[in-house]
Design a protein around this motif. Structure first.
Motif, PDB file in Angstrom:
ATOM      1  N   HIS A  29       2.972 -22.949 -21.850  1.00 54.50           N
ATOM      2  CA  HIS A  29       2.414 -22.896 -23.208  1.00 54.50           C
ATOM      3  C   HIS A  29       0.900 -22.648 -23.169  1.00 54.50           C
ATOM      4  CE1 HIS A  29       2.722 -24.873 -27.477  1.00 54.50           C
ATOM      5  NE2 HIS A  29       2.224 -23.665 -27.502  1.00 54.50           N
ATOM      6  N   HIS A  76      -4.134 -23.601 -31.105  1.00 54.94           N
ATOM      7  CA  HIS A  76      -3.771 -24.218 -29.825  1.00 54.94           C
ATOM      8  C   HIS A  76      -4.909 -25.105 -29.306  1.00 54.94           C
ATOM      9  CE1 HIS A  76      -0.502 -21.201 -29.808  1.00 54.94           C
ATOM     10  NE2 HIS A  76       0.136 -22.129 -29.132  1.00 54.94           N
ATOM     11  N   TRP A 124       3.259 -23.707 -37.928  1.00 57.66           N
ATOM     12  CA  TRP A 124       2.636 -24.986 -37.584  1.00 57.66           C
ATOM     13  C   TRP A 124       2.696 -25.941 -38.765  1.00 57.66           C
ATOM     14  CZ3 TRP A 124      -0.408 -25.449 -32.935  1.00 57.66           C
ATOM     15  CH2 TRP A 124      -0.499 -24.258 -32.200  1.00 57.66           C
ATOM     16  N   ASP A 159       2.579 -27.587 -33.299  1.00 57.80           N
ATOM     17  CA  ASP A 159       3.127 -26.262 -32.994  1.00 57.80           C
ATOM     18  C   ASP A 159       4.655 -26.316 -33.083  1.00 57.80           C
ATOM     19  OD1 ASP A 159       3.776 -23.772 -31.938  1.00 57.80           O
ATOM     20  OD2 ASP A 159       2.339 -23.906 -30.285  1.00 57.80           O
ATOM     21  N   HIS A 163       8.411 -21.370 -28.470  1.00 53.57           N
ATOM     22  CA  HIS A 163       7.866 -21.476 -27.105  1.00 53.57           C
ATOM     23  C   HIS A 163       7.312 -22.879 -26.828  1.00 53.57           C
ATOM     24  CE1 HIS A 163       3.828 -19.867 -28.836  1.00 53.57           C
ATOM     25  NE2 HIS A 163       3.644 -21.140 -28.554  1.00 53.57           N
TER      26      HIS A 163
HETATM   27 MN   MN3 Z   1       2.175 -22.296 -29.209  1.00 57.10          MN
END
Ligand code: MN3
Length: 199
Positions: A29, A76, A124, A159, A163
């Motif tokens: 990630h 992120h 998100w 998140d 993924h």
């Molecule tokens: Mn992500």
């Protein structure tokens, strides 16, 4: 030449979030997905330097690339910092603000969880401070850039792109969201609120 965007170091070891987020997931990630947004943001920055101003389509495309990838980089970067290897609780002025706006922390957590579940596709869940109303709000960002009021101050993000959780949770997004909510770093979130309130 220095590039404007770079991958931040994780604030903890790769295995610090185990067992609820494996070192393998975190490595992929952070090192692959987050790095890809940083690289693409730098590429869009370069592209915009020499863009043909007469070509609106190219300009819009490059700007949209920049917004998507800087959005990914920023979200992120916030996300890593608002996770904690050990459980924490809201206290001080954050605790008081949560009481005013949500009644109690459980109501806030339920709202966050519901917002994460309500994201269709990629996106998100967010907790943010609306500087106009001086209220905490829970919301969502679709992809990396849609759905947020410009100018609000982001306190915490979760998140829910596949993924983020697929290696460990497969299609159980709710299980992932519950684990993240249990490991939000309320100290960092409280510090962010203080910075925004003082502005
Ligand atoms: Mn992500």
């Amino acid at each position: 030449m220095t590039k404007p965007y770079s991958l931040p170091k994780l604030p903890y070891d790769l295995d610090a979030l185990e067992p609820w987020c494996s070192a393998e997931t975190l490595k992929l990630h952070h090192g692959t997905h987050h790095q890809a947004y940083v690289d693409a943001a730098n590429a869009a920055h370069e592209m915009l330097k020499n863009i043909d101003l007469g070509n609106s389509q190219q300009l819009a495309g490059a700007q949209s690339e920049l917004i998507f990838n800087v959005g990914g980089h920023r979200l992120h970067s916030l996300f890593w910092e608002n996770l904690s290897p050990s459980p924490t609780k809201p206290d001080g002025s954050l605790e008081k603000q949560i009481e005013v706006d949500f009644g109690d922390p459980d109501r806030l957590k339920s709202l966050l969880s519901a917002s994460c579940k309500a994201v269709q596709g990629t996106g998100w869940g967010t907790l943010y401070f609306d500087t106009f109303s001086k209220c905490l709000r829970v919301g969502m960002v679709l992809d990396h850039q849609h759905g947020h009021t410009p100018g609000v101050e982001t306190l915490a993000v979760i998140d829910v792109w596949e993924h983020a959780y697929y290696l460990g949770y497969q299609s159980d997004r709710s299980g992932w969201v519950a684990a993240v909510i249990d490991h939000l770093d309320w100290e960092t979130i409280g510090d962010r609120l203080k910075n925004f309130v003082q502005k």
